[in-house]
Design a protein around this motif. Structure first.
Motif, PDB file in Angstrom:
ATOM      1  N   MET A  13       0.829  -1.208   0.000  1.00 37.73           N
ATOM      2  CA  MET A  13       0.000   0.000   0.000  1.00 37.73           C
ATOM      3  C   MET A  13       0.866   1.261   0.000  1.00 37.73           C
ATOM      4  N   GLY A  14       1.945   1.240   0.752  1.00 39.05           N
ATOM      5  CA  GLY A  14       2.842   2.388   0.771  1.00 39.05           C
ATOM      6  C   GLY A  14       3.498   2.619  -0.581  1.00 39.05           C
ATOM      7  N   MET A  15       4.003   1.546  -1.189  1.00 37.20           N
ATOM      8  CA  MET A  15       4.627   1.679  -2.507  1.00 37.20           C
ATOM      9  C   MET A  15       3.606   2.092  -3.562  1.00 37.20           C
ATOM     10  N   GLY A  16       2.395   1.554  -3.459  1.00 41.51           N
ATOM     11  CA  GLY A  16       1.354   1.936  -4.412  1.00 41.51           C
ATOM     12  C   GLY A  16       0.992   3.404  -4.290  1.00 41.51           C
ATOM     13  N   THR A  17       0.929   3.892  -3.052  1.00 44.43           N
ATOM     14  CA  THR A  17       0.617   5.313  -2.830  1.00 44.43           C
ATOM     15  C   THR A  17       1.701   6.204  -3.416  1.00 44.43           C
ATOM     16  N   VAL A  18       2.953   5.817  -3.210  1.00 45.70           N
ATOM     17  CA  VAL A  18       4.066   6.613  -3.741  1.00 45.70           C
ATOM     18  C   VAL A  18       4.024   6.643  -5.268  1.00 45.70           C
ATOM     19  N   PHE A  19       3.865   5.498  -5.901  1.00 43.42           N
ATOM     20  CA  PHE A  19       3.830   5.463  -7.361  1.00 43.42           C
ATOM     21  C   PHE A  19       2.620   6.192  -7.922  1.00 43.42           C
ATOM     22  N   PHE A  20       1.494   6.095  -7.237  1.00 42.49           N
ATOM     23  CA  PHE A  20       0.319   6.844  -7.685  1.00 42.49           C
ATOM     24  C   PHE A  20       0.586   8.349  -7.623  1.00 42.49           C
ATOM     25  N   GLY A  21       1.247   8.796  -6.537  1.00 49.33           N
ATOM     26  CA  GLY A  21       1.589  10.218  -6.426  1.00 49.33           C
ATOM     27  C   GLY A  21       2.557  10.654  -7.512  1.00 49.33           C
ATOM     28  N   LEU A  22       3.546   9.816  -7.818  1.00 49.23           N
ATOM     29  CA  LEU A  22       4.501  10.154  -8.884  1.00 49.23           C
ATOM     30  C   LEU A  22       3.823  10.233 -10.248  1.00 49.23           C
ATOM     31  N   ILE A  23       2.913   9.324 -10.508  1.00 50.03           N
ATOM     32  CA  ILE A  23       2.192   9.358 -11.782  1.00 50.03           C
ATOM     33  C   ILE A  23       1.341  10.613 -11.871  1.00 50.03           C
ATOM     34  N   CYS A  24       0.722  11.003 -10.774  1.00 50.72           N
ATOM     35  CA  CYS A  24      -0.061  12.247 -10.767  1.00 50.72           C
ATOM     36  C   CYS A  24       0.823  13.456 -11.051  1.00 50.72           C
ATOM     37  N   LEU A  25       2.029  13.490 -10.468  1.00 50.62           N
ATOM     38  CA  LEU A  25       2.957  14.594 -10.726  1.00 50.62           C
ATOM     39  C   LEU A  25       3.363  14.650 -12.199  1.00 50.62           C
TER      40      LEU A  25
END
Length: 92
Positions: A13-25
């Motif tokens: 969940m932590g890694m998914g949240t980070v990658f989702f944030g990077l994709i949004c950026l």
């Protein structure tokens, strides 16, 4: 009573949240790039032409060049200009 989550679930969940944030950026920067100015490359100024001395410099020009060079060397060394003696200068 709080639910117990496995460490694997928390890690994913932590890694998914980070990658989702990077994709949004990435998406937001692409959108802002299209809004602001498209894909225009920044203008790179042309290199300045090299300073070339005339082939036959007069004696006055050579003395001025020697004075400028000795002043620059004296400034860099932190000494007086009277302590610097230029014996010869060669164009590289």
């Amino acid at each position: 009573m709080p639910a117990e989550y496995s460490s694997l679930f928390v890690c994913l969940m932590g890694m998914g949240t980070v990658f989702f944030g990077l994709i949004c950026l990435i998406v937001l920067t692409m959108i802002m790039g299209k809004i602001v100015g498209g894909h225009a490359a920044p203008a790179v100024p042309a290199p300045a032409p090299a300073m070339t001395a005339p082939a036959a410099a007069s004696e006055g020009d050579r003395q001025e060049i020697a004075a400028a060079v000795s002043a620059a060397i004296a400034e860099e060394l932190g000494t007086g200009i009277t302590g610097i003696r230029i014996v010869s200068m060669k164009k590289l």
